[in-house]
Design an enzyme around this catalytic site. Structure first.
Site, PDB file in Angstrom:
ATOM      1  N   ARG A 187       0.828  -1.205   0.000  1.00 48.58           N
ATOM      2  CA  ARG A 187       0.000   0.000   0.000  1.00 48.58           C
ATOM      3  C   ARG A 187       0.864   1.258   0.000  1.00 48.58           C
ATOM      4  O   ARG A 187       2.010   1.241   0.429  1.00 48.58           O
ATOM      5  CB  ARG A 187      -0.924   0.015   1.218  1.00 48.58           C
ATOM      6  CG  ARG A 187      -2.024  -1.040   1.186  1.00 48.58           C
ATOM      7  CD  ARG A 187      -2.933  -0.928   2.398  1.00 48.58           C
ATOM      8  NE  ARG A 187      -2.192  -1.101   3.651  1.00 48.58           N
ATOM      9  CZ  ARG A 187      -1.816  -0.126   4.450  1.00 48.58           C
ATOM     10  NH1 ARG A 187      -2.091   1.137   4.139  1.00 48.58           N
ATOM     11  NH2 ARG A 187      -1.154  -0.375   5.566  1.00 48.58           N
TER      12      ARG A 187
ATOM     13  N   LYS B 198      -8.651  -2.407   0.413  1.00 46.51           N
ATOM     14  CA  LYS B 198      -8.574  -1.572   1.606  1.00 46.51           C
ATOM     15  C   LYS B 198      -9.306  -0.242   1.445  1.00 46.51           C
ATOM     16  O   LYS B 198      -9.728   0.362   2.428  1.00 46.51           O
ATOM     17  CB  LYS B 198      -7.110  -1.338   1.985  1.00 46.51           C
ATOM     18  CG  LYS B 198      -6.442  -2.559   2.600  1.00 46.51           C
ATOM     19  CD  LYS B 198      -7.186  -3.061   3.838  1.00 46.51           C
ATOM     20  CE  LYS B 198      -6.439  -4.196   4.523  1.00 46.51           C
ATOM     21  NZ  LYS B 198      -7.229  -4.759   5.665  1.00 46.51           N
TER      22      LYS B 198
ATOM     23  N   HIS C  60     -11.074  -4.232  12.236  1.00 46.24           N
ATOM     24  CA  HIS C  60      -9.996  -4.904  11.507  1.00 46.24           C
ATOM     25  C   HIS C  60      -9.602  -6.125  12.329  1.00 46.24           C
ATOM     26  O   HIS C  60      -8.695  -6.069  13.167  1.00 46.24           O
ATOM     27  CB  HIS C  60      -8.822  -3.940  11.336  1.00 46.24           C
ATOM     28  CG  HIS C  60      -7.770  -4.440  10.410  1.00 46.24           C
ATOM     29  ND1 HIS C  60      -6.442  -4.086  10.523  1.00 46.24           N
ATOM     30  CD2 HIS C  60      -7.827  -5.272   9.351  1.00 46.24           C
ATOM     31  CE1 HIS C  60      -5.743  -4.662   9.574  1.00 46.24           C
ATOM     32  NE2 HIS C  60      -6.562  -5.400   8.850  1.00 46.24           N
TER      33      HIS C  60
ATOM     34  N   SER D 282       0.309  -7.258  11.790  1.00 46.79           N
ATOM     35  CA  SER D 282       1.093  -8.243  11.041  1.00 46.79           C
ATOM     36  C   SER D 282       2.101  -8.949  11.942  1.00 46.79           C
ATOM     37  O   SER D 282       2.800  -8.317  12.734  1.00 46.79           O
ATOM     38  CB  SER D 282       1.828  -7.534   9.896  1.00 46.79           C
ATOM     39  OG  SER D 282       2.642  -8.430   9.188  1.00 46.79           O
TER      40      SER D 282
ATOM     41  N   LYS E 112      -2.655 -13.666  13.957  1.00 45.95           N
ATOM     42  CA  LYS E 112      -4.114 -13.529  13.823  1.00 45.95           C
ATOM     43  C   LYS E 112      -4.701 -14.609  12.924  1.00 45.95           C
ATOM     44  O   LYS E 112      -5.668 -15.282  13.294  1.00 45.95           O
ATOM     45  CB  LYS E 112      -4.443 -12.140  13.277  1.00 45.95           C
ATOM     46  CG  LYS E 112      -5.932 -11.856  13.123  1.00 45.95           C
ATOM     47  CD  LYS E 112      -6.172 -10.447  12.630  1.00 45.95           C
ATOM     48  CE  LYS E 112      -5.615 -10.240  11.245  1.00 45.95           C
ATOM     49  NZ  LYS E 112      -6.037  -8.944  10.651  1.00 45.95           N
ATOM     50  N   THR E 113      -4.103 -14.789  11.743  1.00 49.60           N
ATOM     51  CA  THR E 113      -4.628 -15.785  10.806  1.00 49.60           C
ATOM     52  C   THR E 113      -4.419 -17.191  11.333  1.00 49.60           C
ATOM     53  O   THR E 113      -5.316 -18.039  11.278  1.00 49.60           O
ATOM     54  CB  THR E 113      -3.942 -15.634   9.431  1.00 49.60           C
ATOM     55  OG1 THR E 113      -4.210 -14.325   8.921  1.00 49.60           O
ATOM     56  CG2 THR E 113      -4.462 -16.655   8.452  1.00 49.60           C
TER      57      THR E 113
ATOM     58  N   ASP F  76     -10.344 -10.922   8.201  1.00 52.10           N
ATOM     59  CA  ASP F  76      -9.715  -9.593   8.213  1.00 52.10           C
ATOM     60  C   ASP F  76     -10.632  -8.420   8.550  1.00 52.10           C
ATOM     61  O   ASP F  76     -10.211  -7.500   9.232  1.00 52.10           O
ATOM     62  CB  ASP F  76      -9.070  -9.334   6.843  1.00 52.10           C
ATOM     63  CG  ASP F  76      -8.026  -8.237   6.882  1.00 52.10           C
ATOM     64  OD1 ASP F  76      -7.247  -8.179   7.852  1.00 52.10           O
ATOM     65  OD2 ASP F  76      -7.980  -7.435   5.947  1.00 52.10           O
TER      66      ASP F  76
END
Length: 527
Positions: free
Chosen positions: A56, A198, A217, A235, A239-240, A254
């Protein structure tokens, strides 16, 4: 220009070029291949490169300073204002640019799995693979949805068009601009597809709170008894990994909304990092990378097309975009009840935060506003050693409104639904980075499982003297001493010094929140 004029210009564009509208996944893959936008990997995934921008561009993101929103937006480095006249001029240029193309690609679908709050959207792309990305990441319509479809917001993405900063008032050739009055996102000068995803998340982060819905988020899953858990984390915090549980169904990985009837996924797909991806550790993501998946900036063997997920020669931000139903054990549609448990994940490289602690409502709001973790070496160019980082509400780049508004909504819902909130440190134990070691994943899984199953709710706790956190004295599957971070250090004085340093960083970061209650301010660490 008003919204009617904007719509008219867009319709003119779609009339003057060959419009490839709502193509199927195979047709979009075929288009991308014939246009030489990418190649097929050995698993059948479409492999593409995003050129100069492999992530991004936060310094190139703008919101048009229109009368209806300018007093609501939290203006600053994240939300930069753009003059309406400059936006109108750029919009006309982009439309003129796309009109000269032989064909453009259009996707029509939705953001928001709860039909009550769905945002109908239209995505217009210069590239076929970007349109495939949109198809996989947003909620795909069925045939009846497309009858008399009317988009309430549209994304227009023209990577090949570059702005002139001196004329257009941008910081570079790249721009991602949201106009809430004209209901449009304008993207140019970047091929990174994540901007499409996003930008709509940023739109929802403005629109949902206006409907008294908390946008978040986070990832979310639901247990066999219907109990819902949310996982917030930046990051590298896990989380995942931690939300992917074979005993629980995935709601989404997400972006979510929390309405008066429960939570819902904003997306229809997943945008997973694939750096160092392995079949053993993340089998769900590994198996989802097949035909229809978009692979960004990965490196594969020239002949076999077998991907090397450990190769970072293009970027460390390698990604896979696939529909959520490519993952087994998902809940469809992606809606569920109110959360029973919230987990804030942090990877503390200082090694001083407890591996798990229970938070009061005020502490939850404090740590939600703080959004602390450690940025580890390699996560961004130039980062060679761990650095403390704070991202408000675990998602500051995507929040158009003042952060306190999201925190207050979270606090209200925690109290209303009697939600248990835990802070889980997936970072270091027994010393800081380079001295201690990363928390064992089986221990972390055991702690999260105990939290989700309610085993820690009535467990006796001890209060950390620096951070004020309530640490369970026991947790099934975890040695007692592991729960007390100071006991894992060989040098107690070194622990005290490092804990004081981190506490001071928390306090310094929190000074920017001047309009929160004293009870929230006092819920943080003390020195």
């Amino acid at each position: 220009m008003n919204s009617t004029q904007i719509t008219s210009l867009t319709e003119d564009l779609l009339c003057k070029t060959t419009t490839q509208q709502n193509l199927s996944t195979p047709m979009l893959v075929e288009k991308a291949l014939s246009r030489k936008e990418g190649i097929l990997s050995s698993t059948g995934a479409l492999q593409v490169e995003t050129g100069k921008y492999t992530g991004r561009s936060p310094k190139d993101k703008y919101i048009v300073a229109e009368d209806s929103v300018k007093d609501k937006i939290d203006w600053g480095l994240v939300n930069q204002p753009m003059d309406e006249a400059r936006f109108n001029n750029l919009y006309k240029k982009v439309i003129e640019y796309l009109t000269k193309k032989d064909e453009v690609f259009v996707f029509q679908g939705f953001a928001g799995a709860d039909k009550t709050y769905q945002l109908p959207l239209q995505v217009i792309n210069e590239y076929a693979w970007h349109n495939l990305f949109a198809r996989q990441l947003f909620i795909r319509p069925n045939e009846s949805d497309l009858n008399d479809f009317a988009a309430d917001f549209q994304v227009i993405s023209a990577p090949g068009f570059e702005a002139d900063p001196e004329v257009d008032g941008t910081n570079s050739e790249t721009f991602i601009i949201i106009s809430f009055e004209k209901r449009v996102v304008l993207i140019g000068g970047t091929e990174y597809a994540g901007e499409i995803k996003k930008s709509i998340f940023s739109v929802m982060n403005y629109m949902l709170p206006e409907q008294d819905i908390l946008s978040m988020h986070c990832s979310a899953n639901v247990g066999q008894e219907g109990d819902v858990a949310l996982f917030f984390g930046l990051s590298g915090t896990g989380k995942t990994t931690l939300s992917a549980d074979q005993n629980r169904r995935l709601i989404g990985d997400d972006e979510h909304g929390w309405a008066n009837n429960g939570v819902f996924n904003i997306e229809g797909g997943c945008y997973a990092k694939c750096i160092n991806l392995s079949q053993d550790k993340e089998p769900q993501i590994w198996n989802a990378i097949r035909f229809g998946t978009v692979l960004e900036n990965v490196v594969s063997d020239e002949e076999s097309r077998i991907v090397d997920y450990n190769n970072t020669s293009m970027t460390e931000n390698t990604r896979a975009a696939y529909p959520i139903d490519a993952i087994p054990n998902v809940i469809t549609p992606s809606v569920a009840g109110h959360p029973n448990t919230i987990v804030f994940l942090t990877a503390d490289a200082s090694g001083v935060l407890p591996p798990i602690s229970k938070l009061t409502k005020d502490q939850a709001m404090y740590h939600f506003l703080s959004g602390y973790t450690s940025k580890l070496a390699g996560t961004e160019r130039g980062v060679t050693s761990p650095q403390a980082t704070f991202s408000t509400c675990f998602g500051s780049p995507f929040l158009p409104l003042p952060a306190v508004r999201y925190a207050e909504m979270l606090g209200e819902r925690i109290a209303q639904h009697d939600v248990d909130v835990y802070l889980v440190n997936t970072g270091w134990s027994g010393g800081e980075y380079g001295v201690g070691k990363r928390m064992d994943l089986p221990y972390t899984r055991s702690m999260v499982q105990a939290a989700l199953e309610g085993e820690l709710r009535s467990m006796d706790t001890v209060t950390d003297p620096v951070f004020g956190l309530h640490i369970p004295i026991q947790c099934p599957g975890v040695p007692d001493d592991v729960l007390q971070p100071k006991k894992t250090w060989n040098d107690p004085d070194a622990y005290d010094k490092k804990a004081k340093e981190l506490a001071e960083k928390f306090q310094e970061n929190f000074k920017k929140f001047t309009n929160v209650s004293d009870t929230i301010k006092k819920a943080g660490p003390t020195v």
